[in-house]
Design a protein around this motif. Structure first.
Motif, PDB file in Angstrom:
ATOM      1  N   ASP A   9       0.810  -1.206   0.000  1.00 52.08           N
ATOM      2  CA  ASP A   9       0.000   0.000   0.000  1.00 52.08           C
ATOM      3  C   ASP A   9       0.851   1.267   0.000  1.00 52.08           C
ATOM      4  OD1 ASP A   9       0.992  -0.501   2.505  1.00 52.08           O
ATOM      5  OD2 ASP A   9      -0.781   0.229   3.581  1.00 52.08           O
ATOM      6  N   ALA A  10       2.172   1.123  -0.108  1.00 48.95           N
ATOM      7  CA  ALA A  10       3.074   2.272  -0.080  1.00 48.95           C
ATOM      8  C   ALA A  10       3.289   2.822  -1.490  1.00 48.95           C
ATOM      9  CB  ALA A  10       4.415   1.861   0.524  1.00 48.95           C
ATOM     10  N   LEU A  11       3.678   4.107  -1.563  1.00 47.44           N
ATOM     11  CA  LEU A  11       3.942   4.733  -2.858  1.00 47.44           C
ATOM     12  C   LEU A  11       5.203   4.180  -3.499  1.00 47.44           C
ATOM     13  CD1 LEU A  11       3.120   8.444  -1.960  1.00 47.44           C
ATOM     14  CD2 LEU A  11       1.708   6.842  -3.267  1.00 47.44           C
ATOM     15  N   THR A  12       6.197   3.899  -2.666  1.00 42.87           N
ATOM     16  CA  THR A  12       7.448   3.340  -3.159  1.00 42.87           C
ATOM     17  C   THR A  12       8.189   2.708  -1.985  1.00 42.87           C
ATOM     18  OG1 THR A  12       9.495   3.818  -4.393  1.00 42.87           O
ATOM     19  CG2 THR A  12       8.759   5.476  -2.815  1.00 42.87           C
ATOM     20  N   THR A  13       9.326   2.130  -2.268  1.00 41.54           N
ATOM     21  CA  THR A  13      10.163   1.559  -1.212  1.00 41.54           C
ATOM     22  C   THR A  13      11.406   2.426  -1.036  1.00 41.54           C
ATOM     23  OG1 THR A  13      11.378   0.170  -2.777  1.00 41.54           O
ATOM     24  CG2 THR A  13       9.380  -0.776  -1.779  1.00 41.54           C
ATOM     25  N   LEU A  14      12.147   2.196   0.033  1.00 35.63           N
ATOM     26  CA  LEU A  14      13.370   2.959   0.252  1.00 35.63           C
ATOM     27  C   LEU A  14      14.347   2.800  -0.906  1.00 35.63           C
ATOM     28  CD1 LEU A  14      14.289   2.609   4.032  1.00 35.63           C
ATOM     29  CD2 LEU A  14      13.722   4.688   2.781  1.00 35.63           C
ATOM     30  N   SER A  15      14.450   1.584  -1.417  1.00 40.16           N
ATOM     31  CA  SER A  15      15.393   1.336  -2.510  1.00 40.16           C
ATOM     32  C   SER A  15      15.006   2.105  -3.775  1.00 40.16           C
ATOM     33  CB  SER A  15      15.482  -0.162  -2.807  1.00 40.16           C
ATOM     34  OG  SER A  15      14.217  -0.676  -3.176  1.00 40.16           O
ATOM     35  N   GLY A  16      13.729   2.426  -3.910  1.00 42.24           N
ATOM     36  CA  GLY A  16      13.270   3.153  -5.093  1.00 42.24           C
ATOM     37  C   GLY A  16      12.972   4.615  -4.836  1.00 42.24           C
ATOM     38  N   LEU A  17      13.360   5.108  -3.652  1.00 48.31           N
ATOM     39  CA  LEU A  17      13.011   6.481  -3.264  1.00 48.31           C
ATOM     40  C   LEU A  17      13.642   7.530  -4.168  1.00 48.31           C
ATOM     41  CD1 LEU A  17      11.586   8.388  -1.344  1.00 48.31           C
ATOM     42  CD2 LEU A  17      13.529   8.183   0.235  1.00 48.31           C
ATOM     43  N   LYS A  18      14.922   7.356  -4.501  1.00 48.49           N
ATOM     44  CA  LYS A  18      15.591   8.356  -5.342  1.00 48.49           C
ATOM     45  C   LYS A  18      14.911   8.475  -6.706  1.00 48.49           C
ATOM     46  CE  LYS A  18      20.226   8.071  -3.342  1.00 48.49           C
ATOM     47  NZ  LYS A  18      21.663   7.772  -3.610  1.00 48.49           N
ATOM     48  N   GLU A  19      14.588   7.338  -7.303  1.00 51.43           N
ATOM     49  CA  GLU A  19      13.928   7.351  -8.607  1.00 51.43           C
ATOM     50  C   GLU A  19      12.535   7.971  -8.487  1.00 51.43           C
ATOM     51  OE1 GLU A  19      13.247   6.971 -12.567  1.00 51.43           O
ATOM     52  OE2 GLU A  19      15.139   6.684 -11.483  1.00 51.43           O
ATOM     53  N   PHE A  20      11.839   7.692  -7.386  1.00 50.08           N
ATOM     54  CA  PHE A  20      10.508   8.253  -7.159  1.00 50.08           C
ATOM     55  C   PHE A  20      10.571   9.773  -7.098  1.00 50.08           C
ATOM     56  CE2 PHE A  20       7.021   9.563  -4.324  1.00 50.08           C
ATOM     57  CZ  PHE A  20       5.937   8.993  -4.985  1.00 50.08           C
ATOM     58  N   ILE A  21      11.590  10.301  -6.398  1.00 47.60           N
ATOM     59  CA  ILE A  21      11.736  11.748  -6.269  1.00 47.60           C
ATOM     60  C   ILE A  21      12.080  12.397  -7.606  1.00 47.60           C
ATOM     61  CG2 ILE A  21      13.219  13.540  -5.239  1.00 47.60           C
ATOM     62  CD1 ILE A  21      13.321  11.830  -2.716  1.00 47.60           C
ATOM     63  N   ARG A  22      12.802  11.674  -8.454  1.00 44.03           N
ATOM     64  CA  ARG A  22      13.139  12.208  -9.774  1.00 44.03           C
ATOM     65  C   ARG A  22      11.918  12.324 -10.675  1.00 44.03           C
ATOM     66  NH1 ARG A  22      18.310   9.481  -9.325  1.00 44.03           N
ATOM     67  NH2 ARG A  22      17.395   7.530 -10.083  1.00 44.03           N
ATOM     68  N   THR A  23      10.942  11.463 -10.483  1.00 46.19           N
ATOM     69  CA  THR A  23       9.786  11.424 -11.375  1.00 46.19           C
ATOM     70  C   THR A  23       8.543  12.096 -10.799  1.00 46.19           C
ATOM     71  OG1 THR A  23       9.208   9.232 -10.519  1.00 46.19           O
ATOM     72  CG2 THR A  23      10.577   9.324 -12.501  1.00 46.19           C
ATOM     73  N   VAL A  24       8.498  12.263  -9.474  1.00 44.30           N
ATOM     74  CA  VAL A  24       7.342  12.881  -8.818  1.00 44.30           C
ATOM     75  C   VAL A  24       7.811  14.150  -8.088  1.00 44.30           C
ATOM     76  CG1 VAL A  24       5.525  12.563  -7.098  1.00 44.30           C
ATOM     77  CG2 VAL A  24       6.245  10.639  -8.509  1.00 44.30           C
ATOM     78  N   PRO A  25       7.093  15.260  -8.225  1.00 42.86           N
ATOM     79  CA  PRO A  25       7.522  16.519  -7.596  1.00 42.86           C
ATOM     80  C   PRO A  25       7.345  16.519  -6.063  1.00 42.86           C
ATOM     81  CG  PRO A  25       5.384  16.815  -8.637  1.00 42.86           C
ATOM     82  CD  PRO A  25       5.863  15.436  -9.033  1.00 42.86           C
ATOM     83  N   VAL A  26       8.145  15.725  -5.397  1.00 41.81           N
ATOM     84  CA  VAL A  26       8.092  15.641  -3.934  1.00 41.81           C
ATOM     85  C   VAL A  26       8.903  16.798  -3.352  1.00 41.81           C
ATOM     86  CG1 VAL A  26       8.724  14.238  -1.934  1.00 41.81           C
ATOM     87  CG2 VAL A  26       7.865  13.144  -4.016  1.00 41.81           C
ATOM     88  N   ARG A  27       8.358  17.446  -2.324  1.00 43.30           N
ATOM     89  CA  ARG A  27       9.046  18.581  -1.721  1.00 43.30           C
ATOM     90  C   ARG A  27       9.708  18.231  -0.385  1.00 43.30           C
ATOM     91  NH1 ARG A  27       4.915  23.701  -2.765  1.00 43.30           N
ATOM     92  NH2 ARG A  27       4.965  23.583  -5.053  1.00 43.30           N
ATOM     93  N   GLU A  28       9.174  17.236   0.300  1.00 47.16           N
ATOM     94  CA  GLU A  28       9.785  16.864   1.566  1.00 47.16           C
ATOM     95  C   GLU A  28       9.557  15.392   1.862  1.00 47.16           C
ATOM     96  OE1 GLU A  28       7.881  19.381   4.492  1.00 47.16           O
ATOM     97  OE2 GLU A  28       6.595  17.747   5.135  1.00 47.16           O
ATOM     98  N   VAL A  29      10.460  14.832   2.646  1.00 43.78           N
ATOM     99  CA  VAL A  29      10.364  13.437   3.085  1.00 43.78           C
ATOM    100  C   VAL A  29      10.487  13.428   4.599  1.00 43.78           C
ATOM    101  CG1 VAL A  29      11.434  11.158   3.041  1.00 43.78           C
ATOM    102  CG2 VAL A  29      11.346  12.523   0.954  1.00 43.78           C
TER     103      VAL A  29
END
Length: 208
Positions: A9-29
């Motif tokens: 149910d998560a948006l992504t995993t830790l291993s995929g976090l960098k790629e997720f941030i590159r493709t989605v306009p995330v402002r904070e974690v």
């Protein structure tokens, strides 16, 4: 964000976090210490520096380190990614203090036989610092993901590097981070003054 791949149910995993941030306009974690150790959070804080704002909370806590509003519960300070030790000027000043203190130790050699219980060890460490294989104050927890330092004589916890620590690993990582963030030559000198009696100790089994 899931720690492991078993949370569907998560948006992504830790291993995929960098790629997720590159493709989605995330402002904070916001990292939760329930599933991650402090040393892991330090690693991710450094890895994400300049991309997003990094904050931290604990499981069941209503406070978030880095709250924008002063009305929010908890600490309102953001995790500071500006590490003073990362600047070449700080590295040079730290090395200059190392060399000057090492020279002073040798010049005042007779006094250490009166006031230090391990004068030969102190002189040995001074020589190692002088020739660049040691620094007087180094990391206690290894300093992973932090600016490089030579192996220390004393750690950020005030104990000889390599000696059994009374602080848990995450605690040592936090001490190392604070040292790298707030470093000053005056801090080094104070640590040396307070730890003078331990500067000659040689930890059994420790690497030279």
């Amino acid at each position: 964000v899931a720690v492991g791949a078993d949370q569907h149910d998560a948006l992504t995993t830790l291993s995929g976090l960098k790629e997720f941030i590159r493709t989605v306009p995330v402002r904070e974690v916001v990292f939760c210490r329930n599933g991650l150790g402090f040393s892991d959070i330090i690693a991710w804080t450094v890895a994400l520096a300049g991309r997003v704002r990094v904050r931290m909370t604990s499981h069941g806590s209503r406070s978030i380190v880095g709250s924008d509003s002063r009305d929010d519960a908890g600490d309102t300070r953001a995790m500071d990614l500006q590490l003073r030790l990362a600047h070449p000027a700080s590295q040079r000043s730290k090395r200059a203090v190392d060399v000057l203190v090492a020279i002073f130790v040798w010049v005042s050699c007779p006094l250490h036989f009166l006031f230090n219980r391990h004068p030969l060890g102190l002189l040995r460490h001074a020589a190692m610092v002088l020739f660049g294989s040691r620094t007087w104050i180094g990391y206690s927890g290894g300093g992973q993901f932090l600016p490089h330092l030579r192996r220390g004589v004393l750690g950020t916890n005030g104990q000889p590097v390599g000696s059994p620590a009374a602080v848990v690993r995450d605690g040592l990582a936090q001490l190392d981070l604070l040292y790298a963030r707030d470093h000053s030559i005056y801090d080094d000198l104070e640590r040396l003054y307070r730890g003078y009696g331990k500067l000659g100790l040689r930890v059994s089994g420790a690497m030279s």
